[in-house]
Write a protein that holds these residues in place. Structure first.
Motif, PDB file in Angstrom:
ATOM      1  N   THR A 195       0.826  -1.203   0.000  1.00  0.00           N
ATOM      2  CA  THR A 195       0.000   0.000   0.000  1.00  0.00           C
ATOM      3  C   THR A 195       0.863   1.257   0.000  1.00  0.00           C
ATOM      4  OG1 THR A 195      -0.145   0.140   2.418  1.00  0.00           O
ATOM      5  CG2 THR A 195      -1.825  -1.197   1.280  1.00  0.00           C
ATOM      6  N   ARG A 196       0.315   2.309  -0.602  1.00  0.00           N
ATOM      7  CA  ARG A 196       0.923   3.635  -0.545  1.00  0.00           C
ATOM      8  C   ARG A 196      -0.184   4.649  -0.275  1.00  0.00           C
ATOM      9  NH1 ARG A 196       5.149   3.801  -5.758  1.00  0.00           N
ATOM     10  NH2 ARG A 196       6.428   2.014  -5.102  1.00  0.00           N
ATOM     11  N   ILE A 197       0.009   5.486   0.743  1.00  0.00           N
ATOM     12  CA  ILE A 197      -0.941   6.543   1.080  1.00  0.00           C
ATOM     13  C   ILE A 197      -0.302   7.870   0.699  1.00  0.00           C
ATOM     14  CG2 ILE A 197      -2.281   7.650   2.904  1.00  0.00           C
ATOM     15  CD1 ILE A 197      -2.095   5.049   4.489  1.00  0.00           C
ATOM     16  N   PHE A 198      -0.919   8.567  -0.249  1.00  0.00           N
ATOM     17  CA  PHE A 198      -0.351   9.823  -0.743  1.00  0.00           C
ATOM     18  C   PHE A 198      -0.801  10.984   0.122  1.00  0.00           C
ATOM     19  CE2 PHE A 198      -0.547  13.622  -3.502  1.00  0.00           C
ATOM     20  CZ  PHE A 198       0.787  13.682  -3.884  1.00  0.00           C
ATOM     21  N   ASP A 199       0.164  11.835   0.503  1.00  0.00           N
ATOM     22  CA  ASP A 199      -0.100  13.029   1.302  1.00  0.00           C
ATOM     23  C   ASP A 199      -0.218  14.229   0.356  1.00  0.00           C
ATOM     24  OD1 ASP A 199      -0.059  15.274   2.914  1.00  0.00           O
ATOM     25  OD2 ASP A 199       1.519  14.546   4.234  1.00  0.00           O
ATOM     26  N   PRO A 200      -1.430  14.822   0.229  1.00  0.00           N
ATOM     27  CA  PRO A 200      -1.621  15.907  -0.734  1.00  0.00           C
ATOM     28  C   PRO A 200      -1.339  17.298  -0.179  1.00  0.00           C
ATOM     29  CG  PRO A 200      -3.727  15.317   0.208  1.00  0.00           C
ATOM     30  CD  PRO A 200      -2.690  14.442   0.886  1.00  0.00           C
ATOM     31  N   SER A 201      -0.645  17.406   0.942  1.00  0.00           N
ATOM     32  CA  SER A 201      -0.550  18.686   1.649  1.00  0.00           C
ATOM     33  C   SER A 201       0.139  19.779   0.840  1.00  0.00           C
ATOM     34  CB  SER A 201       0.153  18.502   2.997  1.00  0.00           C
ATOM     35  OG  SER A 201       1.428  17.933   2.828  1.00  0.00           O
ATOM     36  N   ASP A 202       1.034  19.449  -0.093  1.00  0.00           N
ATOM     37  CA  ASP A 202       1.659  20.500  -0.898  1.00  0.00           C
ATOM     38  C   ASP A 202       1.303  20.383  -2.371  1.00  0.00           C
ATOM     39  OD1 ASP A 202       3.193  18.226  -1.463  1.00  0.00           O
ATOM     40  OD2 ASP A 202       5.057  19.379  -1.669  1.00  0.00           O
ATOM     41  N   LEU A 203       0.213  19.684  -2.662  1.00  0.00           N
ATOM     42  CA  LEU A 203      -0.224  19.542  -4.049  1.00  0.00           C
ATOM     43  C   LEU A 203      -0.839  20.858  -4.514  1.00  0.00           C
ATOM     44  CD1 LEU A 203      -0.501  17.175  -6.183  1.00  0.00           C
ATOM     45  CD2 LEU A 203      -2.900  17.076  -5.483  1.00  0.00           C
ATOM     46  N   PRO A 204      -0.364  21.428  -5.636  1.00  0.00           N
ATOM     47  CA  PRO A 204      -0.960  22.677  -6.121  1.00  0.00           C
ATOM     48  C   PRO A 204      -2.327  22.422  -6.746  1.00  0.00           C
ATOM     49  CG  PRO A 204       0.659  21.876  -7.691  1.00  0.00           C
ATOM     50  CD  PRO A 204       0.731  20.961  -6.497  1.00  0.00           C
ATOM     51  N   LEU A 205      -3.066  23.476  -6.963  1.00  0.00           N
ATOM     52  CA  LEU A 205      -4.317  23.358  -7.686  1.00  0.00           C
ATOM     53  C   LEU A 205      -4.044  23.010  -9.143  1.00  0.00           C
ATOM     54  CD1 LEU A 205      -6.257  26.452  -6.296  1.00  0.00           C
ATOM     55  CD2 LEU A 205      -6.720  24.054  -5.786  1.00  0.00           C
ATOM     56  N   PRO A 206      -4.935  22.283  -9.788  1.00  0.00           N
ATOM     57  CA  PRO A 206      -4.751  22.010 -11.215  1.00  0.00           C
ATOM     58  C   PRO A 206      -4.637  23.322 -12.000  1.00  0.00           C
ATOM     59  CG  PRO A 206      -6.460  20.603 -10.311  1.00  0.00           C
ATOM     60  CD  PRO A 206      -6.115  21.591  -9.235  1.00  0.00           C
ATOM     61  N   ASP A 207      -3.667  23.374 -12.906  1.00  0.00           N
ATOM     62  CA  ASP A 207      -3.399  24.535 -13.769  1.00  0.00           C
ATOM     63  C   ASP A 207      -2.814  25.730 -13.025  1.00  0.00           C
ATOM     64  OD1 ASP A 207      -4.536  23.080 -15.928  1.00  0.00           O
ATOM     65  OD2 ASP A 207      -6.539  23.743 -15.323  1.00  0.00           O
ATOM     66  N   GLN A 208      -2.531  25.591 -11.747  1.00  0.00           N
ATOM     67  CA  GLN A 208      -1.915  26.685 -11.003  1.00  0.00           C
ATOM     68  C   GLN A 208      -0.483  26.913 -11.476  1.00  0.00           C
ATOM     69  OE1 GLN A 208      -1.950  26.064  -6.763  1.00  0.00           O
ATOM     70  NE2 GLN A 208      -0.858  27.945  -6.311  1.00  0.00           N
ATOM     71  N   ILE A 209       0.178  25.811 -11.838  1.00  0.00           N
ATOM     72  CA  ILE A 209       1.557  25.862 -12.333  1.00  0.00           C
ATOM     73  C   ILE A 209       1.558  25.404 -13.781  1.00  0.00           C
ATOM     74  CG2 ILE A 209       3.870  24.889 -12.039  1.00  0.00           C
ATOM     75  CD1 ILE A 209       3.211  24.585  -9.073  1.00  0.00           C
ATOM     76  N   GLU A 210       2.311  26.064 -14.617  1.00  0.00           N
ATOM     77  CA  GLU A 210       2.332  25.745 -16.034  1.00  0.00           C
ATOM     78  C   GLU A 210       2.670  24.268 -16.255  1.00  0.00           C
ATOM     79  OE1 GLU A 210       4.374  27.285 -20.217  1.00  0.00           O
ATOM     80  OE2 GLU A 210       4.926  28.220 -18.297  1.00  0.00           O
ATOM     81  N   ASP A 211       1.841  23.613 -17.049  1.00  0.00           N
ATOM     82  CA  ASP A 211       1.995  22.192 -17.369  1.00  0.00           C
ATOM     83  C   ASP A 211       1.957  21.304 -16.121  1.00  0.00           C
ATOM     84  OD1 ASP A 211       2.251  22.749 -20.113  1.00  0.00           O
ATOM     85  OD2 ASP A 211       4.403  23.150 -19.860  1.00  0.00           O
ATOM     86  N   ASP A 212       1.424  21.828 -15.019  1.00  0.00           N
ATOM     87  CA  ASP A 212       1.368  21.074 -13.758  1.00  0.00           C
ATOM     88  C   ASP A 212       2.735  20.520 -13.364  1.00  0.00           C
ATOM     89  OD1 ASP A 212      -1.357  21.453 -13.260  1.00  0.00           O
ATOM     90  OD2 ASP A 212      -1.916  19.807 -14.578  1.00  0.00           O
ATOM     91  N   ASP A 213       3.771  21.299 -13.692  1.00  0.00           N
ATOM     92  CA  ASP A 213       5.150  20.858 -13.455  1.00  0.00           C
ATOM     93  C   ASP A 213       5.529  21.110 -11.995  1.00  0.00           C
ATOM     94  OD1 ASP A 213       7.705  19.961 -13.743  1.00  0.00           O
ATOM     95  OD2 ASP A 213       8.436  21.695 -14.872  1.00  0.00           O
ATOM     96  N   HIS A 214       5.142  20.175 -11.139  1.00  0.00           N
ATOM     97  CA  HIS A 214       5.396  20.300  -9.700  1.00  0.00           C
ATOM     98  C   HIS A 214       5.754  18.916  -9.171  1.00  0.00           C
ATOM     99  CE1 HIS A 214       4.520  20.730  -5.389  1.00  0.00           C
ATOM    100  NE2 HIS A 214       4.706  22.025  -5.564  1.00  0.00           N
ATOM    101  N   PRO A 215       6.724  18.829  -8.241  1.00  0.00           N
ATOM    102  CA  PRO A 215       7.134  17.513  -7.738  1.00  0.00           C
ATOM    103  C   PRO A 215       5.989  16.687  -7.172  1.00  0.00           C
ATOM    104  CG  PRO A 215       8.688  19.193  -7.029  1.00  0.00           C
ATOM    105  CD  PRO A 215       7.550  19.922  -7.679  1.00  0.00           C
TER     106      PRO A 215
END
Length: 253
Positions: free
Chosen positions: A69-89
């Motif tokens: 199992t893997r539980i993803f932590d979305p705490s630093d996930l940007p909003l969709p389209d907030q960053i060009e091409d969604d280029d975020h780690p």
């Protein structure tokens, strides 16, 4: 940096009556080696997030059943389209975890009668096609929700719509935990209840359906339109023979 949450006390299941549990719920249905790979997503950033706590209980059960199992932590996930091409780690990592997975668990709180923006943002960051691959297509999906008030199914109904849109196989069973603040102890562990029992049911069913679909997932989502778009002709002798046999005869009747 990894955005995967560490699961505390993975072997401690205080609400589970072990004498009634199938440790291999998919026994006899198909191969369980290598272990099934399940990604779990939750929809709240609160310090005491009940959707996260419910997902953690689900992950413990899945590990008991032999899954990774893997539980993803979305705490630093940007909003969709907030960053060009969604280029975020965080976006890249979420997509890689989905590509790794064979099944998903989605759990959202119900807020204003619907799933949360945090939950939707994660799903919006999972494209139908990504670098020639499909992060969600053909995967199984279990949906759950937690509510502050009486039991409701608004969020899981929406999650079902989204699962179908993402070309996933959403299992029949589901979990909705009402008055979630009453269902967890101070340590964040779920108390024994019919709500907990339903989560056990859902995770057993997710394992069974994932095992059943595992050898057939790629074939089940193989589409004529995509073969045509990619100029990928049918190549197997059986399919060629069937296509030839389906042509109308050139003889006059």
């Amino acid at each position: 940096m990894t955005r995967l949450r560490t699961l505390s006390d993975p072997d401690y299941l205080p609400a589970l009556h072990s004498e009634y549990v199938h440790r291999s719920p998919a026994l006899g249905l198909g191969a369980v080696d290598p272990p099934l790979r399940i990604l779990l997503l939750y929809g709240s950033l609160r310090e005491r997030s009940y959707s996260r706590l419910a997902v953690e209980e689900a992950a413990r059960l899945l590990q008991l059943f032999g899954c990774e199992t893997r539980i993803f932590d979305p705490s630093d996930l940007p909003l969709p389209d907030q960053i060009e091409d969604d280029d975020h780690p965080a976006v890249h990592e979420l997509r890689e975890h989905s590509l790794w997975s064979e099944g998903h668990v989605w759990c959202s709180p119900e807020r204003h009668g619907q799933m949360t923006g945090i939950m939707k943002a994660q799903i919006d960051h999972l494209p139908l096609a990504y670098k020639g691959l499909r992060p969600t297509q053909g995967r199984t999906l279990a949906v759950m929700q937690v509510s502050a008030g009486s039991q409701s199914f608004n969020s899981i109904n929406t999650l079902r719509v989204l699962g179908r849109w993402m070309r996933m196989f959403t299992i029949p069973n589901q979990s909705s935990v009402a008055k979630a603040y009453e269902e967890f102890d101070e340590a964040g562990r779920m108390k024994p209840s019919s709500y907990y029992d339903r989560i056990v049911d859902v995770m057993e069913e997710l394992v069974r359906f994932t095992v059943l679909l595992r050898p057939h997932a790629e074939r089940l989502v193989d589409r004529y339109s995509e073969r045509k778009d990619k100029d990928r002709p049918v190549e197997t002798p059986v399919d060629k023979a069937e296509l030839a046999g389906s042509r109308p005869s050139s003889r006059a009747s």
